[in-house]
Enzyme design. Structure first.
Site, PDB file in Angstrom:
ATOM      1  N   TRP A 107       0.830  -1.206   0.000  1.00 36.76           N
ATOM      2  CA  TRP A 107       0.000   0.000   0.000  1.00 36.76           C
ATOM      3  C   TRP A 107       0.866   1.258   0.000  1.00 36.76           C
ATOM      4  CZ3 TRP A 107      -5.331   0.230   2.812  1.00 36.76           C
ATOM      5  CH2 TRP A 107      -6.158  -0.800   2.311  1.00 36.76           C
ATOM      6  N   ASP A 151      -4.897  -1.787   6.190  1.00 35.07           N
ATOM      7  CA  ASP A 151      -5.247  -3.099   5.639  1.00 35.07           C
ATOM      8  C   ASP A 151      -5.017  -4.169   6.706  1.00 35.07           C
ATOM      9  OD1 ASP A 151      -6.084  -4.896   3.643  1.00 35.07           O
ATOM     10  OD2 ASP A 151      -4.041  -5.267   2.969  1.00 35.07           O
ATOM     11  N   LYS A 205      -9.918  -2.002   6.402  1.00 38.73           N
ATOM     12  CA  LYS A 205     -10.493  -3.318   6.127  1.00 38.73           C
ATOM     13  C   LYS A 205     -11.520  -3.676   7.201  1.00 38.73           C
ATOM     14  CE  LYS A 205      -7.828  -6.781   4.880  1.00 38.73           C
ATOM     15  NZ  LYS A 205      -6.801  -7.846   4.983  1.00 38.73           N
TER      16      LYS A 205
END
Length: 246
Positions: free
Chosen positions: A85, A151, A191
């Protein structure tokens, strides 16, 4: 260990698929996971494009839809290992200054474990839940963040309900952190699992942001229950929480 099998496609080209033989001492589940990895188009593409994992395409697809990684943006990536990311963010916010005439952004990654350096990103080994972590991040950034993204996922227990509660708790913690470090108008991406950010977290996000969406990007495996909450237009910590945080 593996062999390639395949047939003819409609274009007359041979489509190859890697088959993995079950080795002594390896569980069938491990063999199937390895076979899926070797045949996953996103895994193959990540290797070709130089990303550290297939997860890079999740943030690419989310940003293509919501456009929060803009040149000049200051980005914090929570739980950034292995770094995919961060790699995407570096490119999109112009952290290396390679886009002529565009503002140069900043990418800051934090993780509990040590992460291999990433060109254009500043990586720190830090528990974002520790006391004073938000102030450290703002000091490293030289101000507040435009984007906080995560994430992270708690270790799977194998019990669906328990895993859901764990990842929601992690998302709540990331949201609390975002409330402390985000600039007005900023974006929070994290997430969650199927069902999205629920209950109290959903209510808090809707109070703090102008828009809250739940998205399953194409790069998320179809058999995965993961989704992502994308909250845009940060208005500040909800008023009913401000006294508690002061």
């Amino acid at each position: 260990m593996a062999k390639e099998t395949g047939g003819k496609s409609g274009r007359g080209q041979r489509e190859l698929r890697v088959r993995v033989k079950t080795a002594k001492g390896r569980k069938l589940s491990s063999t199937l996971w390895l076979e899926r990895q070797l045949n996953d188009p996103y895994v193959i593409r990540a290797k070709k494009d130089g990303y550290r994992g297939r997860a890079a395409y999740k943030i690419i697809e989310l940003d293509d839809k919501f456009r929060f990684l803009v040149p000049g943006a200051r980005v914090v990536d929570l739980g950034c290992a292995p770094g995919g990311w961060c790699q995407v963010a570096v490119e999109r916010v112009n952290a290396l200054g390679e886009k002529s005439g565009k503002k140069r952004g900043t990418v800051l990654g934090v993780d509990l474990q040590e992460v291999e350096p990433i060109a254009g990103a500043e990586i720190h080994q830090l528990d974002f839940l520790s006391e004073g972590a938000d102030e450290k991040v703002k000091a490293w950034l030289g101000g507040k963040a435009d984007v906080v993204m995560s994430d992270m996922a708690a270790a799977a227990s194998g019990h669906k309900q328990t895993d859901h509660l764990r990842i929601i708790a992690l998302c709540e913690a990331a949201a609390d952190f975002a409330f402390d470090v985000l600039e007005e108008g900023g974006t929070f991406v994290a997430k969650v699992l199927a069902g999205g950010a629920e209950g109290e977290l959903q209510t808090r996000l809707k109070k703090a942001f102008t828009k809250v969406a739940h998205v399953k990007p194409p790069a998320s495996r179809s058999d995965s229950s993961e989704k992502f909450v994308v909250a845009t237009g940060f208005r500040g910590r909800p008023e009913d929480e401000r006294d508690e945080s002061d």
